[in-house]
Design a protein around this motif. Structure first.
Motif, PDB file in Angstrom:
ATOM      1  N   PRO A 175      90.261  -7.559  27.482  1.00  0.00           N
ATOM      2  CA  PRO A 175      90.254  -7.303  26.056  1.00  0.00           C
ATOM      3  C   PRO A 175      90.109  -5.810  25.790  1.00  0.00           C
ATOM      4  CG  PRO A 175      88.684  -9.135  26.532  1.00  0.00           C
ATOM      5  CD  PRO A 175      89.059  -8.428  27.821  1.00  0.00           C
ATOM      6  N   ASN A 176      90.399  -5.341  24.555  1.00  0.00           N
ATOM      7  CA  ASN A 176      90.440  -3.978  24.201  1.00  0.00           C
ATOM      8  C   ASN A 176      91.396  -2.884  24.692  1.00  0.00           C
ATOM      9  OD1 ASN A 176      88.132  -4.606  22.402  1.00  0.00           O
ATOM     10  ND2 ASN A 176      86.858  -4.548  24.302  1.00  0.00           N
ATOM     11  N   GLY A 177      92.433  -3.730  25.397  1.00  0.00           N
ATOM     12  CA  GLY A 177      93.487  -2.955  26.107  1.00  0.00           C
ATOM     13  C   GLY A 177      93.254  -2.389  27.402  1.00  0.00           C
ATOM     14  N   GLU A 178      92.153  -2.944  27.922  1.00  0.00           N
ATOM     15  CA  GLU A 178      91.925  -2.614  29.270  1.00  0.00           C
ATOM     16  C   GLU A 178      92.706  -3.455  30.293  1.00  0.00           C
ATOM     17  OE1 GLU A 178      87.593  -3.037  29.718  1.00  0.00           O
ATOM     18  OE2 GLU A 178      87.216  -1.168  28.600  1.00  0.00           O
ATOM     19  N   MET A 179      92.901  -3.084  31.425  1.00  0.00           N
ATOM     20  CA  MET A 179      93.588  -3.493  32.679  1.00  0.00           C
ATOM     21  C   MET A 179      92.853  -3.381  33.859  1.00  0.00           C
ATOM     22  SD  MET A 179      97.411  -3.446  33.498  1.00  0.00           S
ATOM     23  CE  MET A 179      97.821  -4.696  32.619  1.00  0.00           C
ATOM     24  N   ALA A 180      92.476  -4.626  34.500  1.00  0.00           N
ATOM     25  CA  ALA A 180      92.038  -4.681  35.837  1.00  0.00           C
ATOM     26  C   ALA A 180      93.151  -4.471  36.832  1.00  0.00           C
ATOM     27  CB  ALA A 180      91.257  -6.106  35.808  1.00  0.00           C
ATOM     28  N   GLU A 181      92.768  -3.884  38.011  1.00  0.00           N
ATOM     29  CA  GLU A 181      93.555  -3.801  39.026  1.00  0.00           C
ATOM     30  C   GLU A 181      92.818  -4.314  40.276  1.00  0.00           C
ATOM     31  OE1 GLU A 181      95.022  -0.071  41.940  1.00  0.00           O
ATOM     32  OE2 GLU A 181      94.384   0.296  40.105  1.00  0.00           O
ATOM     33  N   ILE A 182      93.470  -5.326  40.901  1.00  0.00           N
ATOM     34  CA  ILE A 182      92.806  -5.627  42.284  1.00  0.00           C
ATOM     35  C   ILE A 182      94.075  -5.005  43.360  1.00  0.00           C
ATOM     36  CG2 ILE A 182      92.268  -7.422  43.846  1.00  0.00           C
ATOM     37  CD1 ILE A 182      91.641  -9.063  41.410  1.00  0.00           C
ATOM     38  N   SER A 183      93.535  -4.276  44.159  1.00  0.00           N
ATOM     39  CA  SER A 183      94.522  -3.435  45.047  1.00  0.00           C
ATOM     40  C   SER A 183      94.388  -4.356  46.466  1.00  0.00           C
ATOM     41  CB  SER A 183      94.379  -2.216  45.187  1.00  0.00           C
ATOM     42  OG  SER A 183      94.905  -1.642  46.532  1.00  0.00           O
ATOM     43  N   LEU A 184      95.460  -5.033  46.927  1.00  0.00           N
ATOM     44  CA  LEU A 184      95.186  -5.523  48.407  1.00  0.00           C
ATOM     45  C   LEU A 184      96.096  -4.686  49.201  1.00  0.00           C
ATOM     46  CD1 LEU A 184      95.893  -9.312  47.258  1.00  0.00           C
ATOM     47  CD2 LEU A 184      93.780  -8.246  47.506  1.00  0.00           C
ATOM     48  N   SER A 185      95.709  -4.512  50.394  1.00  0.00           N
ATOM     49  CA  SER A 185      96.123  -3.747  51.518  1.00  0.00           C
ATOM     50  C   SER A 185      96.205  -4.717  52.676  1.00  0.00           C
ATOM     51  CB  SER A 185      95.560  -2.424  51.861  1.00  0.00           C
ATOM     52  OG  SER A 185      95.182  -1.720  50.720  1.00  0.00           O
ATOM     53  N   ARG A 186      97.645  -4.402  53.318  1.00  0.00           N
ATOM     54  CA  ARG A 186      97.908  -5.274  54.444  1.00  0.00           C
ATOM     55  C   ARG A 186      98.564  -4.113  55.207  1.00  0.00           C
ATOM     56  NH1 ARG A 186      98.427  -9.858  57.222  1.00  0.00           N
ATOM     57  NH2 ARG A 186     100.473 -10.135  58.039  1.00  0.00           N
ATOM     58  N   ILE A 187      98.376  -4.336  56.744  1.00  0.00           N
ATOM     59  CA  ILE A 187      98.906  -3.469  57.818  1.00  0.00           C
ATOM     60  C   ILE A 187     100.244  -3.451  57.894  1.00  0.00           C
ATOM     61  CG2 ILE A 187      98.779  -2.873  59.882  1.00  0.00           C
ATOM     62  CD1 ILE A 187      95.851  -3.886  60.342  1.00  0.00           C
ATOM     63  N   ARG A 188     101.079  -2.517  57.464  1.00  0.00           N
ATOM     64  CA  ARG A 188     102.402  -2.351  57.509  1.00  0.00           C
ATOM     65  C   ARG A 188     102.953  -2.672  58.881  1.00  0.00           C
ATOM     66  NH1 ARG A 188     104.162   3.383  55.772  1.00  0.00           N
ATOM     67  NH2 ARG A 188     106.450   2.252  55.637  1.00  0.00           N
ATOM     68  N   SER A 189     102.458  -2.344  60.011  1.00  0.00           N
ATOM     69  CA  SER A 189     103.104  -2.735  61.295  1.00  0.00           C
ATOM     70  C   SER A 189     103.098  -4.262  61.673  1.00  0.00           C
ATOM     71  CB  SER A 189     102.377  -2.025  62.445  1.00  0.00           C
ATOM     72  OG  SER A 189     100.808  -2.400  62.454  1.00  0.00           O
ATOM     73  N   GLU A 190     102.172  -5.039  60.746  1.00  0.00           N
ATOM     74  CA  GLU A 190     101.905  -6.459  61.029  1.00  0.00           C
ATOM     75  C   GLU A 190     103.092  -7.203  59.826  1.00  0.00           C
ATOM     76  OE1 GLU A 190      98.393  -8.021  60.865  1.00  0.00           O
ATOM     77  OE2 GLU A 190      97.509  -6.566  62.481  1.00  0.00           O
ATOM     78  N   GLY A 191     103.831  -6.282  59.205  1.00  0.00           N
ATOM     79  CA  GLY A 191     104.822  -7.155  58.350  1.00  0.00           C
ATOM     80  C   GLY A 191     104.576  -6.884  56.977  1.00  0.00           C
ATOM     81  N   GLY A 192     103.438  -6.287  56.531  1.00  0.00           N
ATOM     82  CA  GLY A 192     103.282  -6.262  55.113  1.00  0.00           C
ATOM     83  C   GLY A 192     103.070  -7.302  54.457  1.00  0.00           C
ATOM     84  N   PHE A 193     103.350  -7.247  53.181  1.00  0.00           N
ATOM     85  CA  PHE A 193     103.404  -8.601  52.195  1.00  0.00           C
ATOM     86  C   PHE A 193     104.805  -9.069  52.337  1.00  0.00           C
ATOM     87  CE2 PHE A 193      99.785  -6.154  50.864  1.00  0.00           C
ATOM     88  CZ  PHE A 193      98.821  -7.257  50.673  1.00  0.00           C
ATOM     89  N   ASP A 194     105.088 -10.324  52.768  1.00  0.00           N
ATOM     90  CA  ASP A 194     106.177 -10.960  52.791  1.00  0.00           C
ATOM     91  C   ASP A 194     106.659 -11.511  51.428  1.00  0.00           C
ATOM     92  OD1 ASP A 194     105.096 -13.334  52.676  1.00  0.00           O
ATOM     93  OD2 ASP A 194     105.186 -13.410  54.834  1.00  0.00           O
ATOM     94  N   ALA A 195     107.941 -11.653  51.408  1.00  0.00           N
ATOM     95  CA  ALA A 195     108.240 -12.443  49.914  1.00  0.00           C
ATOM     96  C   ALA A 195     107.597 -13.694  49.687  1.00  0.00           C
ATOM     97  CB  ALA A 195     109.958 -12.729  49.920  1.00  0.00           C
ATOM     98  N   ALA A 196     107.535 -14.407  50.695  1.00  0.00           N
ATOM     99  CA  ALA A 196     106.696 -15.732  50.318  1.00  0.00           C
ATOM    100  C   ALA A 196     105.494 -15.476  49.758  1.00  0.00           C
ATOM    101  CB  ALA A 196     106.473 -16.551  51.645  1.00  0.00           C
ATOM    102  N   SER A 197     104.735 -14.461  50.268  1.00  0.00           N
ATOM    103  CA  SER A 197     103.453 -14.400  49.788  1.00  0.00           C
ATOM    104  C   SER A 197     103.371 -13.929  48.469  1.00  0.00           C
ATOM    105  CB  SER A 197     102.611 -13.319  50.906  1.00  0.00           C
ATOM    106  OG  SER A 197     102.383 -13.847  52.005  1.00  0.00           O
ATOM    107  N   ILE A 198     104.371 -12.908  48.220  1.00  0.00           N
ATOM    108  CA  ILE A 198     104.382 -12.313  46.752  1.00  0.00           C
ATOM    109  C   ILE A 198     104.562 -13.501  45.955  1.00  0.00           C
ATOM    110  CG2 ILE A 198     105.489 -10.656  45.358  1.00  0.00           C
ATOM    111  CD1 ILE A 198     105.953  -8.930  47.770  1.00  0.00           C
ATOM    112  N   ALA A 199     105.511 -14.266  46.302  1.00  0.00           N
ATOM    113  CA  ALA A 199     105.863 -15.525  45.350  1.00  0.00           C
ATOM    114  C   ALA A 199     104.662 -16.526  45.155  1.00  0.00           C
ATOM    115  CB  ALA A 199     106.851 -16.203  45.986  1.00  0.00           C
ATOM    116  N   ARG A 200     103.703 -16.657  46.171  1.00  0.00           N
ATOM    117  CA  ARG A 200     102.817 -17.416  45.888  1.00  0.00           C
ATOM    118  C   ARG A 200     101.626 -16.765  45.065  1.00  0.00           C
ATOM    119  NH1 ARG A 200     103.406 -18.499  51.720  1.00  0.00           N
ATOM    120  NH2 ARG A 200     102.025 -17.025  52.038  1.00  0.00           N
ATOM    121  N   LEU A 201     101.784 -15.524  45.295  1.00  0.00           N
ATOM    122  CA  LEU A 201     100.491 -14.686  44.418  1.00  0.00           C
ATOM    123  C   LEU A 201     100.995 -14.737  42.990  1.00  0.00           C
ATOM    124  CD1 LEU A 201      99.854 -11.419  46.607  1.00  0.00           C
ATOM    125  CD2 LEU A 201      97.892 -13.152  45.473  1.00  0.00           C
TER     126      LEU A 201
END
Length: 271
Positions: free
Chosen positions: A143-169
Motif C-alpha cells: 500500500p501507499n506506493g511502497e514496494m518490498a524487495e526480497i533479494s535471493l542470492s545463489r552462488i554463480r559457480s553452482e549455476g545461479g538461477f536456472d530458467a526452471a527455478s525462475i519460472a517456478r518463482l
C-alpha cells in the motif's frame, strides 16, 4: 504429484505462521521449495525516504556491515531501487537485467567502501558482501506506493538461477506476495520493524545552490550509471547538450572526473 502440488504445503504453512516468531523462516522455506538459494535479504522501499529493513540471512560481522551500508546509503545506486522509482511492476527479476547501461563505466564506487570486481554480476561488490553471487529479486507491491524487495542470492559457480527455478518463482509470486503482505502488516502493527537511518531527498539536494536544476538532473543520472546517450533519452535532449551540462557541472563543482563526482556525492551522505 505435480510440481505445483509439492510446494503447496510449505506455502500453506508459511501463510499460517505469518504472525508468529518463525514467520520469516517459514516464508523462506516456502520460497526455497520452488527455487534453491543461499542467502536472502528483504527491505521495503518508499519514494520519499530510505528503505526499511525486514530480514536477512547473512552471517558474520563483515556481511552484516555490508547490509548496514546498503540501508545507510548504497541503496541509492541499487538497480532495483532505481527501477522501482521508475515504476517497476511487481514480479521476478534478475538483478543484471535491471542495471542501466554503463552501470560501472569507471571505478566510481570507491568512496562508500565499494570495489570493482570484474567477475561480479554488476562489476562491483560492497566490502563484506558475499562473493560470486547471482542475485534474483522478488518485487512485491505494498500500500501507499511502497514496494518490498526480497533479494535471493545463489552462488554463480553452482549455476545461479536456472530458467526452471525462475519460472517456478513466477508461478508462486502471487502466494509469496500475499504471505509477505500479511507478515509486513503484522510487523507494522506490532512495531517490530527496525527503522533505517533516513536519507530523504539526497539526490534532489545534491548540488543545490551550485548547479542549475538541469545540471543536477544530469549529475544524478551520471551517478546512477547512465551513459550520455541514456541521459539524453531520459531528459529529451541531445548528446551534445548532455556533454555541455556535464562540463559545466564539473567546472562548478571543481571536478575533472566521474570518480570525483561520485566521491563528492558520497561525502554529502555524511556531511
Amino acid at each position: 504429484m505435480t510440481d505445483t502440488a509439492r510446494w503447496i504445503d510449505p506455502f500453506a504453512h508459511a501463510l499460517d505462521r505469518f504472525d508468529q516468531p518463525d514467520s520469516v523462516s517459514a516464508l523462506l522455506a516456502a520460497i526455497g521449495s520452488v527455487a534453491r538459494f543461499h542467502l536472502a535479504l528483504s527491505v521495503v522501499h518508499r519514494k520519499n525516504g530510505g528503505p526499511t529493513y525486514v530480514f536477512d540471512t547473512f552471517s558474520g560481522p563483515k556481511a552484516k556491515r555490508a547490509v548496514q551500508l546498503f540501508i545507510a546509503g548504497t541503496y541509492l545506486l541499487n538497480p532495483f531501487y532505481n527501477a522501482y522509482l521508475a515504476g517497476l511492476p511487481a514480479g521476478i527479476y534478475l538483478m543484471r537485467d535491471l542495471a542501466p547501461d554503463e552501470y560501472l563505466g569507471s571505478d566510481l564506487h570507491r568512496g562508500l567502501d565499494i570495489r570493482r570486481h570484474e567477475d561480479e554480476e554488476l562489476g562491483y561488490r560492497t566490502h563484506g558482501w558475499p562473493e560470486g553471487m547471482e542475485e534474483l529479486l522478488i518485487a512485491i507491491e505494498l500500500p501507499n506506493g511502497e514496494m518490498a524487495e526480497i533479494s535471493l542470492s545463489r552462488i554463480r559457480s553452482e549455476g545461479g538461477f536456472d530458467a526452471a527455478s525462475i519460472a517456478r518463482l513466477r508461478e508462486a509470486h502471487p502466494m509469496i506476495a500475499a504471505i509477505f503482505r500479511r507478515l509486513w502488516t503484522h510487523l507494522l502493527r506490532s512495531d517490530n520493524t527496525p527503522q533505517a537511518r533516513p536519507i530523504d531527498h539526497l539526490f534532489s539536494d545534491f548540488g543545490r545552490g551550485l548547479l542549475s536544476p538541469r545540471e543536477r538532473e544530469v549529475a544524478l543520472l551520471i551517478l546512477k550509471g547512465h551513459s550520455s546517450e541514456s541521459i539524453g533519452y531520459h531528459l529529451g535532449i541531445s548528446i551534445a547538450t548532455v556533454k555541455t551540462h556535464r562540463q559545466k557541472l564539473y567546472a562548478k563543482l571543481n571536478l575533472s572526473t566521474q570518480q570525483e563526482l561520485f566521491s563528492t556525492f558520497l561525502r554529502s551522505l555524511n556531511p
